[in-house]
Write a protein that holds these residues in place. Structure first.
Motif, PDB file in Angstrom:
ATOM      1  N   PRO A   1      -4.685   4.935   8.083  1.00 17.03           N
ATOM      2  CA  PRO A   1      -5.393   4.530   7.094  1.00 17.03           C
ATOM      3  C   PRO A   1      -5.190   2.891   6.963  1.00 17.03           C
ATOM      4  O   PRO A   1      -4.044   2.512   7.184  1.00 17.03           O
ATOM      5  CB  PRO A   1      -5.280   5.197   5.813  1.00 17.03           C
ATOM      6  N   CYS A   2      -6.203   2.338   6.269  1.00 19.94           N
ATOM      7  CA  CYS A   2      -6.047   0.729   5.947  1.00 19.94           C
ATOM      8  C   CYS A   2      -4.930   0.517   4.884  1.00 19.94           C
ATOM      9  O   CYS A   2      -4.919   1.248   3.931  1.00 19.94           O
ATOM     10  CB  CYS A   2      -7.301   0.220   5.574  1.00 19.94           C
ATOM     11  N   ILE A   3      -3.973  -0.130   5.075  1.00 21.04           N
ATOM     12  CA  ILE A   3      -3.153  -0.370   4.017  1.00 21.04           C
ATOM     13  C   ILE A   3      -3.322  -1.602   3.148  1.00 21.04           C
ATOM     14  O   ILE A   3      -2.608  -2.142   2.483  1.00 21.04           O
ATOM     15  CB  ILE A   3      -1.384  -0.249   4.472  1.00 21.04           C
ATOM     16  N   ARG A   4      -4.384  -2.270   3.527  1.00 21.66           N
ATOM     17  CA  ARG A   4      -4.836  -3.396   2.688  1.00 21.66           C
ATOM     18  C   ARG A   4      -4.000  -4.680   2.749  1.00 21.66           C
ATOM     19  O   ARG A   4      -3.458  -5.271   1.766  1.00 21.66           O
ATOM     20  CB  ARG A   4      -5.207  -3.038   1.328  1.00 21.66           C
ATOM     21  N   CYS A   5      -3.094  -4.754   3.850  1.00 26.24           N
ATOM     22  CA  CYS A   5      -2.288  -5.771   4.158  1.00 26.24           C
ATOM     23  C   CYS A   5      -2.918  -7.124   4.075  1.00 26.24           C
ATOM     24  O   CYS A   5      -2.196  -8.183   3.845  1.00 26.24           O
ATOM     25  CB  CYS A   5      -1.320  -5.617   5.273  1.00 26.24           C
ATOM     26  N   GLY A   6      -4.193  -7.114   4.421  1.00 25.60           N
ATOM     27  CA  GLY A   6      -4.748  -8.686   4.387  1.00 25.60           C
ATOM     28  C   GLY A   6      -4.647  -9.480   5.573  1.00 25.60           C
ATOM     29  O   GLY A   6      -4.952 -10.432   5.883  1.00 25.60           O
ATOM     30  N   SER A   7      -3.730  -8.658   6.632  1.00 19.62           N
ATOM     31  CA  SER A   7      -3.657  -9.506   8.004  1.00 19.62           C
ATOM     32  C   SER A   7      -4.785  -9.765   8.614  1.00 19.62           C
ATOM     33  O   SER A   7      -5.184 -11.017   8.942  1.00 19.62           O
ATOM     34  CB  SER A   7      -2.770  -8.770   8.811  1.00 19.62           C
ATOM     35  N   CYS A   8      -5.747  -9.023   8.610  1.00 20.38           N
ATOM     36  CA  CYS A   8      -7.080  -9.036   9.277  1.00 20.38           C
ATOM     37  C   CYS A   8      -7.888 -10.363   8.771  1.00 20.38           C
ATOM     38  O   CYS A   8      -8.598 -11.038   9.078  1.00 20.38           O
ATOM     39  CB  CYS A   8      -7.986  -7.847   9.385  1.00 20.38           C
ATOM     40  N   VAL A   9      -7.711 -10.268   7.314  1.00 18.25           N
ATOM     41  CA  VAL A   9      -8.564 -11.605   6.391  1.00 18.25           C
ATOM     42  C   VAL A   9      -8.002 -12.944   6.790  1.00 18.25           C
ATOM     43  O   VAL A   9      -8.703 -13.789   7.059  1.00 18.25           O
ATOM     44  CB  VAL A   9      -8.072 -11.300   4.911  1.00 18.25           C
TER      45      VAL A   9
ATOM     46  N   PRO B   1     -12.484  -8.408   7.071  1.00 20.44           N
ATOM     47  CA  PRO B   1     -12.960  -7.362   8.337  1.00 20.44           C
ATOM     48  C   PRO B   1     -12.448  -6.014   7.394  1.00 20.44           C
ATOM     49  O   PRO B   1     -13.242  -4.877   7.813  1.00 20.44           O
ATOM     50  CB  PRO B   1     -11.761  -7.412   9.219  1.00 20.44           C
ATOM     51  N   CYS B   2     -11.437  -5.925   6.708  1.00 18.57           N
ATOM     52  CA  CYS B   2     -11.104  -4.591   6.337  1.00 18.57           C
ATOM     53  C   CYS B   2     -12.088  -3.658   5.373  1.00 18.57           C
ATOM     54  O   CYS B   2     -12.567  -2.683   5.527  1.00 18.57           O
ATOM     55  CB  CYS B   2      -9.744  -4.350   5.377  1.00 18.57           C
ATOM     56  N   THR B   3     -12.943  -4.693   4.534  1.00 19.84           N
ATOM     57  CA  THR B   3     -13.944  -4.111   3.861  1.00 19.84           C
ATOM     58  C   THR B   3     -15.169  -3.859   4.624  1.00 19.84           C
ATOM     59  O   THR B   3     -15.884  -2.819   4.441  1.00 19.84           O
ATOM     60  CB  THR B   3     -14.390  -5.312   2.867  1.00 19.84           C
TER      61      THR B   3
ATOM     62  N   VAL C   1      -4.136  -7.916  14.873  1.00 12.87           N
ATOM     63  CA  VAL C   1      -3.009  -8.164  14.163  1.00 12.87           C
ATOM     64  C   VAL C   1      -3.014  -6.639  13.118  1.00 12.87           C
ATOM     65  O   VAL C   1      -1.812  -6.644  12.366  1.00 12.87           O
ATOM     66  CB  VAL C   1      -3.279  -9.224  13.184  1.00 12.87           C
ATOM     67  N   CYS C   2      -3.924  -5.885  13.200  1.00  9.20           N
ATOM     68  CA  CYS C   2      -3.824  -4.767  12.197  1.00  9.20           C
ATOM     69  C   CYS C   2      -2.583  -3.906  12.676  1.00  9.20           C
ATOM     70  O   CYS C   2      -2.588  -3.302  13.508  1.00  9.20           O
ATOM     71  CB  CYS C   2      -5.251  -3.994  12.330  1.00  9.20           C
ATOM     72  N   PRO C   3      -1.815  -3.671  11.400  1.00 10.89           N
ATOM     73  CA  PRO C   3      -0.603  -2.781  11.503  1.00 10.89           C
ATOM     74  C   PRO C   3      -1.025  -1.430  11.440  1.00 10.89           C
ATOM     75  O   PRO C   3      -0.300  -0.498  12.073  1.00 10.89           O
ATOM     76  CB  PRO C   3       0.117  -3.319  10.313  1.00 10.89           C
ATOM     77  N   ALA C   4      -2.470  -1.004  11.027  1.00 10.15           N
ATOM     78  CA  ALA C   4      -2.509   0.334  10.869  1.00 10.15           C
ATOM     79  C   ALA C   4      -3.376   0.760  12.385  1.00 10.15           C
ATOM     80  O   ALA C   4      -3.954   1.803  12.487  1.00 10.15           O
ATOM     81  CB  ALA C   4      -3.470   0.656   9.903  1.00 10.15           C
ATOM     82  N   ASN C   5      -3.433  -0.077  13.320  1.00  7.31           N
ATOM     83  CA  ASN C   5      -4.244  -0.002  14.565  1.00  7.31           C
ATOM     84  C   ASN C   5      -5.497   0.698  14.673  1.00  7.31           C
ATOM     85  O   ASN C   5      -6.013   1.543  15.073  1.00  7.31           O
ATOM     86  CB  ASN C   5      -3.362   1.256  15.443  1.00  7.31           C
ATOM     87  N   ILE C   6      -6.140  -0.084  13.413  1.00 10.94           N
ATOM     88  CA  ILE C   6      -7.728   0.305  13.163  1.00 10.94           C
ATOM     89  C   ILE C   6      -8.648  -0.532  14.192  1.00 10.94           C
ATOM     90  O   ILE C   6      -8.522  -1.353  14.367  1.00 10.94           O
ATOM     91  CB  ILE C   6      -8.300   0.178  11.614  1.00 10.94           C
ATOM     92  N   PRO C   7      -9.389   0.192  14.894  1.00  9.13           N
ATOM     93  CA  PRO C   7     -10.102  -0.351  15.838  1.00  9.13           C
ATOM     94  C   PRO C   7     -11.397  -1.177  15.043  1.00  9.13           C
ATOM     95  O   PRO C   7     -12.584  -0.626  15.373  1.00  9.13           O
ATOM     96  CB  PRO C   7     -10.686   0.703  16.946  1.00  9.13           C
ATOM     97  N   LEU C   8     -11.116  -2.104  14.295  1.00  9.25           N
ATOM     98  CA  LEU C   8     -12.134  -2.768  13.605  1.00  9.25           C
ATOM     99  C   LEU C   8     -13.294  -3.010  14.201  1.00  9.25           C
ATOM    100  O   LEU C   8     -14.328  -2.804  13.884  1.00  9.25           O
ATOM    101  CB  LEU C   8     -11.491  -3.863  13.157  1.00  9.25           C
ATOM    102  N   VAL C   9     -13.351  -3.630  15.532  1.00  8.85           N
ATOM    103  CA  VAL C   9     -14.147  -4.371  16.230  1.00  8.85           C
ATOM    104  C   VAL C   9     -15.431  -2.934  16.535  1.00  8.85           C
ATOM    105  O   VAL C   9     -16.346  -3.112  16.721  1.00  8.85           O
ATOM    106  CB  VAL C   9     -13.913  -4.943  17.517  1.00  8.85           C
TER     107      VAL C   9
END
Ligand code: SF4
Ligand code: SF4
Lengths: 540, 356
Positions: A402-410, A419-421, A451-459
């Motif tokens: 799950p996203c830990i809202r670290c803001g790295s993607c932003v 991106p997380c939103t 960069v996502c530490p949660a390995n979320i396949p954002l794209v």
């Protein structure tokens, strides 16, 4: 609080400065290149891995047994087949004609016989098949003797150059595969003051553009001259990242004494090779959201496209091959190979010694934006800049958390999206929210997922979201159309009814007039409205 | 190799290598100096408080997730970090049941009821501390004098254990003698009785800036050494686990009003350095407010969030019902995060005011 205002103001302030530069200089059409390179927001530093192939000279490849040429290799409408099974073709003969304004022609990569025109798997995210022309080479690899170039392109009319480029099926070779002639035909109301050559090659692993510049710098310049002429533009900048010192040296030598073409060395940062980011870095201008580079007076072409254009104009040759970097930990002998369009990925890999047993992923394109292949018997197309075989250690693919809202993607997003939103809305199917968070401005560069530490396949989520929005849009339009139609039908029925009634009334009036012929005319006039009212009652 | 064995997941196909365990691991590492110092300053009981709280948190997390038939996430170290952070907000001689109740509360009601890591709205460690403070005010505000690990007054290893589990060192002996007021508590009580700040902190209380910076004053375990905590915070900044936005804005949010009021009346309001080195401001700014899950993701949102935490801290410290307000301030600001995120999205590329 003054401290903070200063801190958050830094970025914007820089931007304003550049806009000011643009305004004053835009008017005089000079000095559009920012004196200080601007840094674009965000970005990442993936490991380059370019050492695997940067020393590998571009090599030819033996003729494969078969070439399978897809009729849809570009952005836009598919091409229409121009040959029949059994036809003999020369290298460079037309296989498919352009199927629309945004479309491109396809040519025979070698001389031989058309063996089939059939569906074949291609490199497409959906894993779909596509109509392909299958050629059995005759081994002679003979160009059509009728193909002729011009030794002095400057004497050609710009529109003639565009026509030839269009006829040669040249598309952006950086990977976007947008038909090149369109980008050389800016709308009349736009001023183009800069031709920007994208030689950034910011994708890790890939070195084909760098090798091209080292080995054929004069051809790059010749291509640029043709494009400048076609655009009637006075200035060109070649943007190269600083991690390619040899390419920079070669290009600088080639442009020596030509003040209108400048080589600019750029600090290494992914995704600098994205059109929008490159324009911002070099000129300080931002392409408007949903706009095109030409809106800020810039046209961007890839460096390999410049060489293809030179070959077309000076030698008369259409685009039938491209340079492909074959690399990655899973490739036995990494190399830069000149590959005929339609050669199977399998054949190319075999030419490079085959796959190692620990290969986990085969990718067409670069590791950041390329396409992972389901199978390797698919053809190389005009947009194939690389064939990568990655081992498990090299490639991502760990479990999603799950996203830990670290803001790295932003912080990494070059478009300054959140991106997380966006991923959250896509994941939870809140499709309506997606346009509000500017999903369509996402260039799918993958910096956020990198960069996502949660390995979320954002794209992956963004692609899903875009698709869902498109489907919804289509459905909405359909619904609107149906509604419009039913409304039109109702209106028509209502009109017809009215018409009928009016006619009835007229008839009645006439009858009444006839009947009361004997009586006084004033009586008839008085009675007729009453009669019509009665007649309409049953229907009410 | 057969094509079917190829993985065809979406791009990008390479990853920077950052991971949740790496982040948690780095934060724990950054807390090590301050944690060790707290044991050195407060003696063996501090060690027991830290161990019990952290263990409770980890075990609770493990059991709860197992109950939901999911793989145990304790390997990501987030429960361990929550436990450690909670321990650092507890009094050094907190009884064992405070540690256990706090640890369970933090994980169960602070985190897992929302669905686990990533879904909680409030900082689990702080919400647990707030709960403990409201429910057990006496135990949560009994501050022992820093007796040291090896000094004359220091407790032996076994005595420390007895103290934590029974409340007595030896049967019948009560530890009241060595309790003391925190600097913030001292200032609030005495100033409310009409004394000046200088009178309150001087005299027998003998507040020393040097001791406070080094953590040699009464207070919660990890709230005391501004110096070591700042070092840890800088380490986190260097490791890019946190950005400057929240810590800096939180410190400024508290210190700017502190400067203003101090300038207005230095006898009623203590100076900003006092605010900086006492209580949990530094711990909160670098380690609590920066908790990723419960802070905004946009840079502007983070600045507003941090400033709000700092300002509320100052307000509670100066006029509120408790001498220390960091926990309340952060928990209150946690609630504003969804709103902050929504209204502070950056202007995206190509939508500068000029282009709109
Ligand atoms: S980088 Fe990943 S974990 Fe961090 S906020 Fe973005 S999506 Fe969430
Ligand atoms: S993929 Fe889209 S959201 Fe992610 S960094 Fe690139 S532009 Fe931003």
């Amino acid at each position: 609080m003054g401290l903070f205002i200063d801190f958050c103001g830094v970025g914007r302030f820089g931007l304003l400065c550049h806009h000011a530069v643009y305004e004053t200089n835009g008017a005089t059409r000079m000095g559009i290149v920012a004196s200080v390179l601007k840094k674009f927001h965000g970005g990442v530093h993936p490991t380059g891995h370019k050492e695997l192939t940067e020393h590998c000279a571009i090599e030819p490849m033996p003729m494969p047994k078969q070439l399978i040429v897809p009729l849809h290799q570009h952005l836009g409408a598919p091409s229409v087949p121009a040959v029949k099974v059994g036809d003999k073709v020369f290298k460079g003969d037309l296989l498919g004609t352009s199927g629309g304004f945004v479309s491109a022609t396809i040519h025979a990569p070698t001389s031989g016989t058309i063996q089939a025109i059939q569906e074949h798997p291609v490199g497409h995210p959906s894993g779909l098949t596509m109509l392909c022309v299958v050629i059995t080479p005759d081994g002679a690899d003979q160009w059509n003797p009728g193909l002729q170039g011009t030794t002095d392109p400057a004497t050609l009319d710009p529109s003639a150059i565009r026509d030839r480029i269009k006829g040669a099926g040249i598309v952006g070779l950086g990977g976007a595969t947008f038909p090149s002639f369109i980008k050389l035909s800016p709308p009349r109301d736009k001023v183009v003051d800069l031709l920007l050559i994208n030689a950034v090659e910011c994708e890790p692993y890939l070195t084909c553009d760098a090798r091209l510049m080292e080995e054929r710098p004069q051809d790059v310049i010749a291509g640029i001259r043709i494009m400048l002429h076609a655009l009637q533009t006075k200035q060109c900048v070649i943007g190269i990242e600083a991690n390619k010192p040899k390419a920079i040296a070669a290009m600088e030598k080639a442009v020596a004494g030509q003040s209108d073409i400048r080589v600019v060395s750029l600090p290494v940062m992914y995704p600098q090779g994205s059109e929008k980011q490159l324009i911002e870095v070099v000129t300080g201008r931002q392409v408007p959201s949903k706009g095109l580079p030409v809106d800020v007076g810039v046209i961007v072409h890839n460096v390999a496209t410049a060489v293809a254009i030179r070959d077309t104009i000076e030698l008369g040759r259409p685009l039938v091959s491209r340079i492909v970097t074959v690399t990655g930990g899973g490739i036995t002998r990494p190399a830069n190979v000149e590959v005929l369009i339609g050669t199977l990925v399998d054949d190319v890999i075999r030419h490079c010694g085959g796959l190692k047993s620990n290969t986990k992923k085969v990718i067409m394109g670069g590791p950041m934006m390329g396409l992972a292949l389901h199978q390797t018997d698919i053809p190389v197309v005009k947009g194939t800049s690389g064939i990568l075989a990655l081992t498990p250690e090299e490639s991502s693919g760990k479990t999603e958390h799950p996203c830990i809202r670290c803001g790295s993607c932003v912080n990494a997003c070059p478009i300054q999206l959140v991106p997380c939103t966006m991923a959250w809305f896509a994941k939870t199917d809140q499709i309506d929210q997606l346009p509000k968070v500017d999903l369509f401005d996402c260039i799918e560069c993958g910096s956020c997922a990198y960069v996502c530490p949660a390995n979320i396949p954002l794209v992956h989520y963004f692609r899903y979201g875009k698709l869902a929005l498109q489907v919804k849009d289509r459905e909405d339009k359909k619904k609107a159309l149906t509604k419009q139609r039913s409304q039109a039908r109702e209106e028509r029925l209502a009109r017809e009814k009215e018409e009928k009634e009016r006619k009835k009334e007229e008839m009645k009036a006439k009858m009444a007039a006839k009947k009361s012929d004997a009586g006084s005319s004033s009586e008839a006039k008085a009675s007729s409205p009453a009669a019509s009212k009665k007649a309409s009652l049953p229907e009410e | 190799m057969s094509p079917s064995s190829l993985s065809f997941t979406s791009s990008p196909h390479v990853h920077g290598g950052d991971s949740i365990p790496r982040i948690m691991h780095t934060v724990i590492l950054a807390l090590v100096p301050a944690t060790l110092l707290s044991i050195l300053v407060f003696g063996w009981p501090a060690l027991w408080v830290i161990v019990i709280t952290t263990l409770t948190a980890v075990v609770t997390e493990h059991l709860l997730v197992k109950l939901r038939l999911r793989p145990s996430p304790v390997g990501d170290l987030s429960a361990a970090l929550t436990g450690l952070l909670l321990a650092l907000t507890l009094p050094p001689h907190a009884p064992w049941w405070i540690c256990v109740v706090g640890g369970i509360f933090a994980i169960l009601l602070g985190k897992q009821v929302y669905g686990g890591l990533g879904y909680n709205m409030f900082n689990p460690a702080l919400i647990a501390r707030v709960f403990l403070l409201i429910s057990f005010p006496v135990e949560m505000t009994t501050w022992p004098h820093p007796v040291g690990l090896f000094g004359e007054e220091a407790l032996a290893f076994g005595d420390a254990l007895a103290l934590i589990f029974t409340g007595h060192v030896a049967p019948g002996e009560v530890m009241d003698a060595i309790s003391s007021a925190t600097p913030l508590g001292q200032y609030r009580i005495e100033v409310s009785l009409g004394k000046t700040v200088q009178e309150a902190l001087g005299g027998t209380y003998a507040f020393s800036y040097f001791n406070a910076t080094g953590g040699l004053v009464a207070g919660s375990l990890g709230e005391t050494s501004a110096l070591f905590l700042t070092a840890g915070g800088i380490f986190l900044l260097k490791k890019r686990v946190i950005t400057w936005h929240i810590p800096l804005s939180m410190l400024a949010g508290c210190l700017i009003p502190a400067v203003l009021f101090w300038l207005i009346d230095g006898t009623k309001y203590p100076d900003p350095i006092f605010h900086l080195i006492t209580g949990g401001l530094v711990l909160g700014a670098f380690f609590m407010a920066t908790d990723m899950v419960t802070s905004p993701v946009t840079p502007l949102g983070q600045i507003i969030f941090g400033a709000g935490c700092g300002l509320l801290t100052y307000i509670i410290r100066t006029w509120g019902g408790y001498p220390e307000g960091v926990s309340f301030a952060i928990v209150i600001m946690n609630a504003t995060v969804p709103l902050l995120d929504q209204y502070t999205r950056p202007v995206i590329y190509g939508k500068t005011k000029k282009n709109i």
